[in-house]
Each structure stands twice: as C-alpha cells, then as structure tokens.
Scaffold this active site. Structure first.
Site, PDB file in Angstrom:
ATOM      1  N   HIS A 130      -5.105  13.303  -1.410  1.00  0.00           N
ATOM      2  CA  HIS A 130      -4.789  11.957  -0.901  1.00  0.00           C
ATOM      3  C   HIS A 130      -6.024  11.058  -0.981  1.00  0.00           C
ATOM      4  CE1 HIS A 130      -3.195   8.959   2.066  1.00  0.00           C
ATOM      5  NE2 HIS A 130      -4.483   8.867   2.355  1.00  0.00           N
ATOM      6  N   GLU A 131      -7.162  11.569  -0.521  1.00  0.00           N
ATOM      7  CA  GLU A 131      -8.388  10.767  -0.546  1.00  0.00           C
ATOM      8  C   GLU A 131      -8.836  10.487  -1.974  1.00  0.00           C
ATOM      9  OE1 GLU A 131      -9.255   9.315   2.018  1.00  0.00           O
ATOM     10  OE2 GLU A 131      -8.025  10.468   3.408  1.00  0.00           O
ATOM     11  N   HIS A 134      -6.986   7.546  -3.260  1.00  0.00           N
ATOM     12  CA  HIS A 134      -7.614   6.269  -2.884  1.00  0.00           C
ATOM     13  C   HIS A 134      -8.735   5.923  -3.858  1.00  0.00           C
ATOM     14  CE1 HIS A 134      -5.580   5.129   0.750  1.00  0.00           C
ATOM     15  NE2 HIS A 134      -5.885   6.241   1.396  1.00  0.00           N
ATOM     16  N   GLU A 200      -1.791   3.354   1.816  1.00  0.00           N
ATOM     17  CA  GLU A 200      -1.588   4.714   2.324  1.00  0.00           C
ATOM     18  C   GLU A 200      -0.370   5.364   1.675  1.00  0.00           C
ATOM     19  OE1 GLU A 200      -3.505   6.677   4.252  1.00  0.00           O
ATOM     20  OE2 GLU A 200      -4.939   5.035   4.079  1.00  0.00           O
TER      21      GLU A 200
END
Length: 313
Positions: A130-131, A134, A200
């Site tokens: 997930h990070e 980003h 997100e």
C-alpha cells in the site's frame, strides 16, 4: 477519473489560497499569497521527508539491522517496478505505517514497532505494498503540497484577522475577517481530506496488485484500526496535520467516513478490497500467523519481547 478529481481538488485549494490573499490585500495580496505558496512548496519539496521522519523519531534500518523487513520491502519494490526506498522503524506501540519522499528515487517507508508486533507476514506485505503504491503514484509529494497549502491558508487567514479588519481599502471588515479565520482553514481542511481519501482508495488497489493479496491487506487494516482505537500515537496527536500520511488514521476519535475524516472508513476500504479480491480470483481469507503452521514466526509475530525487537535493534 480519480486523478482528474484530485487535480480539481488541488486546483480548488490553490484558488482558495490565492482568493484569501486577494481578500486581504487585493491584487498585491493575491500575488503575495502565490509567492508564499511557491516558497513553502519548494521548501517542502526538498525537506518534507526529513521533517516528518524526525517528527516521529524514525530510525533507518538496513539489511544488516533488519534483514527480514528490508528483504520484504526490496521484494515488493521490485514487484512494483520501483527503486528500493529507504526503510525506517518508529518506536511506537500503535500499529501504523506511512511513506514519504518527493519522488520514487527519494522515497522512504516507515513502520511502527506496534505494526511489526501486530500483523503477520502476508498482512505486513499488504501494508508495505500500500505504501509503495503511494510512492508509485507520487502521492507522497501531492499530500505534502496539500498539507503545506492548508497550513499557509491558516496562516493567511490569521494574518487577515489582525490586519484585514483595520484597512479601509478592502471590503473584509472585522466580521469578514473572523469568518475568514473560521471558514478559510475549514474549507482547506475539507479539500485536503477529500484528496487524502481519494489517494487512500487508489493506494489500496495498487497495494493489492503489488502484493497479490488484497485480503491480507484488508485483514491488516482491520487489525490496525482495532488496536489504534485504544493505543494512542502521541507524536501524531501533537502533530495532527500529518495524520493523513498514515495508512490508518492515527488520531483518537476520528474513524468515520465523512467530510471531516482524513481517511475512508476501514469498513468501506475492506469492502472494496474484497471486491478487488474477487476480481483477482482470491477467495480464501488469509490465516493469521498465530494460527498457521505455514507462516514462520518472524519478528512481527513472536511472543518474546526480545525476539520482537530482533532485526530492527
């Protein structure tokens, strides 16, 4: 569509900033506001990662000090087609994580010790992916810019309170200045939160595609949110403007998916991840490490305090 929406929201925040400058000082005030925004964003571009990592007392680790964590990030970064980011660990009991950096070549991923001790290997992979999502979409720079402009709007609004009401050549007046102080930062915060929620959702999808385990990410989000409700993140409480950086809202008492939330609700995110799992053909829910013989007891699932500190020192 999400990128178009993000661009519109960012443009709205910039226009709001310049509009406040115009209300305070006319055309010259608008030009001044633009100059301030440019200067602050230039500073944030080069220094935001150092500032936020220092704010949370993050300590950089490598393949010698944290071999398993470092290897996991390296494998996921390779799967995402990204350069290897710097890896940091924060001594913080709340399970959480964030990414920062101005671009993929100057990026960092930071996780708390609470996260390493709460989730299993597959769930940690989902969080890290997930990070990295980003980082891949340069959300780290976008969120830094929005936070910087939001802070500048608050600064300008307060400036207008002290000086705008005393000028005869503008149309603000005392009442207008008071409204500016209240409504300006509120509107900026709403736009900032809308951008954060949009990114997100996209990072969840990207993380699911990188890790190939959307249900593991969904399980991690549920675990993190469940613990975060009861375990405070004191650095985040002291610096609430940085809350949007984390994978789950680190602040106490802000869990609802509404206009004032920096993150979508975990329930909505889990529902979307389950839909993504169906699209990818993943049907079996991940088994927590404590219940599975297939997952070796890494440093994030050991019951021993000494072992828990293992590879990150």
């Amino acid at each position: 569509m999400s990128y178009f929406r993000t661009a519109i929201l960012l443009a709205a925040m910039t226009a709001l900033f310049m509009g406040i400058g115009f209300l305070i000082g006319g055309q010259s005030g608008m030009v001044f506001a633009l100059a301030v925004a440019a200067a602050m964003n230039l500073f944030a571009y080069w220094n935001s990662d150092k500032m936020v990592l220092s704010m949370y007392g993050a300590r950089e680790v490598d393949e010698r000090s944290a071999p398993e964590l470092y290897a996991l990030v390296r494998r996921l970064a390779s799967a995402a087609g990204l350069p290897m980011p710097r890896v940091y660990v924060m001594e913080n009991p709340q399970p959480n994580a964030f990414a920062t950096g101005r671009n993929p070549e100057h990026a960092a991923v930071a996780v708390t010790t609470g996260l390493l001790n709460t989730v299993n290997r597959e769930e940690l992979s989902g969080v890290l992916a997930h990070e990295l999502g980003h980082i891949k979409h340069r959300d780290t720079l976008l969120m830094t810019i929005t936070a910087t402009i939001a802070g500048a709007i608050s600064m300008l609004a307060n400036f207008g309170l002290y000086f705008g009401g005393n000028r005869n050549d503008n149309n603000i007046g005392l009442v207008g200045s008071l409204l500016l102080v209240i409504l300006g930062p509120l509107a900026a915060g709403l736009v900032q939160m809308a951008i954060s929620r949009t990114r997100e959702y996209e990072a969840d999808r990207e993380g699911a595609e990188i890790s190939r385990r959307p249900l593991a990410l969904a399980s991690a989000l549920q675990k993190i949110a469940g613990v975060a409700e009861h375990v405070p993140n004191m650095p985040a409480e002291r610096n609430p403007a940085s809350a949007h950086l984390f994978i789950v809202n680190p602040l106490s008492g802000a869990r609802m998916d509404n206009l004032f939330a920096t993150h979508p609700s975990v329930e909505n995110r889990v529902a979307r991840l389950r839909e993504i799992a169906r699209e990818m053909g993943e049907t079996a829910a991940p088994v927590p490490a404590r219940e599975s013989e297939a997952v070796s007891p890494g440093p994030w699932s050991s019951a021993s305090s000494a072992q828990r500190r293992g590879p990150w020192g």
